[in-house]
Design a protein around this motif. Structure first.
Motif, short mmCIF file in Angstrom:
data_model
loop_
_atom_site.label_atom_id
_atom_site.label_comp_id
_atom_site.label_asym_id
_atom_site.label_seq_id
_atom_site.Cartn_x
_atom_site.Cartn_y
_atom_site.Cartn_z
N MET A 185 96.29 -57.17 -54.37
CA MET A 185 95.66 -56.77 -53.10
C MET A 185 95.78 -57.89 -52.08
O MET A 185 95.95 -57.65 -50.87
N ALA A 186 95.67 -59.14 -52.55
CA ALA A 186 95.63 -60.28 -51.64
C ALA A 186 96.93 -60.48 -50.89
O ALA A 186 96.94 -61.05 -49.80
N VAL A 187 98.06 -60.03 -51.45
CA VAL A 187 99.35 -60.29 -50.82
C VAL A 187 99.93 -59.06 -50.14
O VAL A 187 100.94 -59.15 -49.46
N SER A 188 99.28 -57.92 -50.30
CA SER A 188 99.81 -56.69 -49.70
C SER A 188 99.37 -56.58 -48.25
O SER A 188 98.22 -56.86 -47.91
N PRO A 189 100.26 -56.13 -47.37
CA PRO A 189 99.88 -55.97 -45.96
C PRO A 189 98.97 -54.78 -45.71
O PRO A 189 98.45 -54.62 -44.61
N ARG A 190 98.77 -53.93 -46.72
CA ARG A 190 97.89 -52.77 -46.56
C ARG A 190 97.28 -52.41 -47.91
O ARG A 190 97.68 -52.95 -48.95
N PRO A 191 96.29 -51.54 -47.92
CA PRO A 191 95.60 -51.24 -49.19
C PRO A 191 96.52 -50.67 -50.25
O PRO A 191 97.51 -49.98 -49.95
N ILE A 192 96.20 -50.98 -51.51
CA ILE A 192 96.92 -50.44 -52.67
C ILE A 192 95.94 -49.62 -53.50
O ILE A 192 94.83 -50.07 -53.78
N ARG A 193 96.34 -48.42 -53.89
CA ARG A 193 95.53 -47.63 -54.82
C ARG A 193 96.15 -47.83 -56.22
O ARG A 193 97.31 -47.47 -56.45
N PHE A 194 95.39 -48.39 -57.13
CA PHE A 194 95.90 -48.71 -58.46
C PHE A 194 95.55 -47.60 -59.46
O PHE A 194 94.44 -47.05 -59.44
N LEU A 195 96.49 -47.31 -60.34
CA LEU A 195 96.25 -46.46 -61.50
C LEU A 195 95.90 -47.40 -62.65
O LEU A 195 96.72 -48.24 -63.04
N MET A 196 94.66 -47.28 -63.18
CA MET A 196 94.18 -48.29 -64.12
C MET A 196 93.49 -47.64 -65.32
O MET A 196 92.90 -46.56 -65.21
N ASP A 197 93.55 -48.35 -66.45
CA ASP A 197 92.87 -47.93 -67.67
C ASP A 197 91.38 -47.69 -67.37
O ASP A 197 90.71 -48.54 -66.79
N HIS A 198 90.88 -46.53 -67.80
CA HIS A 198 89.50 -46.16 -67.47
C HIS A 198 88.49 -47.14 -68.05
O HIS A 198 87.37 -47.28 -67.53
N ARG A 199 88.85 -47.87 -69.09
CA ARG A 199 87.89 -48.78 -69.72
C ARG A 199 87.58 -49.99 -68.86
O ARG A 199 86.50 -50.57 -68.96
N ILE A 200 88.51 -50.36 -67.97
CA ILE A 200 88.28 -51.55 -67.15
C ILE A 200 87.16 -51.32 -66.13
O ILE A 200 86.54 -52.25 -65.63
N PHE A 201 86.88 -50.04 -65.85
CA PHE A 201 85.82 -49.72 -64.90
C PHE A 201 84.43 -49.99 -65.47
O PHE A 201 83.45 -49.96 -64.75
N LYS A 202 84.37 -50.24 -66.79
CA LYS A 202 83.10 -50.57 -67.42
C LYS A 202 82.81 -52.06 -67.40
O LYS A 202 81.74 -52.50 -67.80
#
Length: 642
Positions: free
Chosen positions: A483-500
């Motif tokens: 996110m820090a290096v992107s010029p615009r927002p990124i929507r990430f597809l991520m393992d559901h467990r990391i949201f815990k």
């Protein structure tokens, strides 16, 4: 986006913001703006000194002169900003700038006569006309930059412009006050100086390259009321842009409280003479200028709105500290500049003023750049015009608020305290409404304070259109660093467990990351994730993937899963051509947020010390038709530094 200069081609860029001063696409424009800002302030301040100290005008008391002159200068912003925004979108911008500079010369010819004749009425008319000149120049000024600079130069260009503007304001005020006070010839010297600056601005404007009209077929609406309303509605259609406009207007509210109260602050609170008041203006101007220039250095040369919360925090901290620094200052009858600076009790006051204005520069420049970048080119100038209207309204509101508080018995130092607290409340409100600011701040802090991130090839991340970013998965903070290096927002597809995961899970939900579960565990969640991924690309946004499917446990790149092919097949079925950008995070393995068999992640905060140096290498885009998991694995592996 392309450049317009004959000495710069699309895709090229300067090594830093100062190099822009050597390029025709920026330098003539910069000096034109500089001369105009200096002339505005030299003229206004010389006129203020004239009616305050040198002339006796019964219908314009000295105590009211500064306020009347300031109000007359701001009035055209309310009346004509909407019209000037339309003109800037409809006509070629370099021609518009030259027309405005011709108008400035005409106004200064009249003002020169009025100074020589000591005609206050005509000088007041010229103040109004110079406000009109600035109103016409404002939208074209900020709409020109995105046409002349590429995205990686936009923050630096805005920083240079903001710095130049405040230096010009400072010099104009100081020189105007000195010149008008020269015995016998002061009025003539001011008249000649104003005219000379107007001519100098017109000369530099002649070298500004063409910047084509963005909406040449626009039908001008000459009704300022209906057009102002239309412009505000246009701005509100983009939530991030509109909230950024409100944020900029708040900065002008904040700054206006200080600038309008400096004379009384210097005299009644600091017990200093006119030179002390000038010192306060110097500190404020230098602070804003330095903060503006720091933006490019702190932003990886992109539009980094993560600096906005940092700026807001600094503005509040040092404004509140200024209040406490003022408590208990020894009373004194009229410090000279030397005596004031020699007092150690005043050093904290000067430091607070310098730092709060520095953070104001960090706060404002990214917002201006974001508005320029995110506004549609066809009506960018009208968005800037709407912002100028809001700025004027907020500045008027600041004067009314300060006047009401003073009338209610509050001291200037108490007003500063109220302003600092209000700044925190307003900033928090904006950041909750637009979480992107807070997310970018978290990403900026992670890449500058937790890690020292070095980036190679960030210009390969597309600034518009859909794309898929694929990277190795080394730690729980990988998405934040990307996110820090992107010029615009990124929507990430991520393992559901990391949201815990505590804190990180909240950040990823705030960033609208997409949770995905294995198909055999939750087929509905699995399909829902791919449907949402397809929607991200359909809307022209960036989608981030970690094709390994999980964080590596041994630091090695794991085989890539085939989910990306399912996403690209859906995009192809919808007629999209989506490039894939391979990326590799380096030197993250073994850090606090990575997994290690023996310790696990996030168990030993200083296992590698602090400010760990990590890297990100971005590769060339892979066409959609050539993508395969094996090819992407090879590309990412080649970008990993041993």
């Amino acid at each position: 986006m392309s450049t317009t200069s004959s000495d710069s081609t699309p895709g090229t860029e300067t090594p830093n913001q100062f190099a822009l001063l050597k390029q025709r696409r920026f330098a003539p424009f910069f000096w034109t703006q500089f001369a105009g800002a200096a002339n505005d302030n030299l003229f206004k301040f010389a006129f203020t000194v004239l009616v305050t100290y040198q002339l006796s005008v019964g219908w314009l008391p000295p105590a009211m002169a500064g306020m009347v002159i300031g109000a007359l200068f701001i009035l055209p912003f309310l009346l004509f900003s909407a019209t000037s925004g339309q003109l800037s979108d409809k006509f070629e911008k370099a021609a518009m700038i030259r027309l405005v500079k011709n108008l400035e010369i005409g106004i200064m010819v009249v003002a020169a006569w009025a100074f020589l004749a000591s005609n206050v009425l005509v000088l007041l008319l010229c103040v109004f006309l110079m406000g009109l000149h600035s109103t016409l120049f404002g939208p074209v000024k900020f709409a020109y930059l995105p046409q002349a600079l590429n995205e990686r130069e936009l923050t630096g260009g805005n920083g240079m412009l903001e710095m130049g503007t405040f230096v010009a304001i400072l010099l104009g005020n100081v020189i105007g006050g000195l010149l008008v006070s020269i015995p016998g010839i002061g009025h003539a010297v001011v008249a000649a100086s104003c005219l000379a600056l107007a001519v100098a601005g017109r000369v530099t404007a002649q070298f500004i390259p063409r910047a084509p009209a963005t909406d040449p077929g626009l039908a001008i609406n000459w009704n300022p009321v209906t057009e102002t309303w239309r412009n505000l509605k246009l701005a509100r259609s983009n939530t991030v842009v509109f909230r950024s406009m409100l944020g900029i207007s708040w900065m002008w509210f904040f700054g206006a409280v200080f600038l309008s109260n400096f004379p009384s602050f210097a005299k009644d609170v600091l017990h200093g003479n006119e030179q002390v008041a000038s010192l306060l203006l110097v500190l404020f101007s230098v602070g804003v200028g330095v903060g503006s220039l720091l933006c490019e250095k702190l932003s990886h040369r992109q539009v980094e709105i993560g600096l906005v919360p940092l700026g807001a925090l600094g503005m509040t901290v040092f404004t509140v500290d200024l209040y406490f620094a003022l408590q208990g200052l020894p009373p004194h009858a009229g410090y000279t500049l030397g005596a004031f600076v020699a007092q150690p009790a005043h050093w904290r006051v000067m430091a607070d003023l310098l730092l709060l204005s520095l953070f104001a520069g960090l706060y404002s420049v990214p917002m201006y750049a974001l508005i320029q970048l995110r506004s549609a080119p066809t009506h960018r100038a009208r968005i800037i015009a709407a912002n100028n209207i809001l700025n004027a309204l907020f500045m008027i509101a600041s004067a009314l608020m300060a006047g009401a508080l003073l009338g209610a018995g509050f001291s200037i130092s108490q007003i500063f305290l109220i302003l600092g607290i209000a700044n925190a409340v307003v900033a928090l409100y904006i950041f909750l409404l637009v979480p992107e600011y807070l997310l970018r701040f978290i990403a900026w802090a992670a890449s500058h304070l937790v890690y020292r991130l070095r980036v190679e090839g960030s210009e390969r991340i597309p600034v518009d259109g859909p794309a898929v970013l694929v990277a190795n998965h080394v730690s729980f903070i990988d998405a934040v660093l990307l996110m820090a290096v992107s010029p615009r927002p990124i929507r990430f597809l991520m393992d559901h467990r990391i949201f815990k995961t505590p804190v990180l899970g909240w950040i990823f939900r705030l960033a609208k990351c997409i949770p995905i579960a294995p198909r055999d565990q939750d087929p509905e969640a699995y399909q829902r994730a791919f449907d949402e991924a397809a929607k991200v690309l359909r809307e022209g946004d960036l989608l981030g993937l970690f094709p390994e499917g999980g964080i590596t446990r041994d630091g090695q790149l794991q085989p890539f899963k085939g989910g990306i092919m399912k996403i690209l097949e859906q995009a192809e079925a919808e007629g999209q051509n989506v490039p894939v950008i391979p990326m590799a995070l380096n030197n993250l393995w073994g850090s606090y947020f990575s997994r290690i068999e023996k310790d696990g992640a996030m168990t030993r905060p200083f296992r590698r010390g602090i400010f760990n140096r990590v890297g990100l290498n971005v590769g060339d885009a892979v066409p959609q038709s050539k993508v395969s998991p094996e090819l992407l694995h090879t590309k990412v592996s080649a970008l990993m530094v041993p």
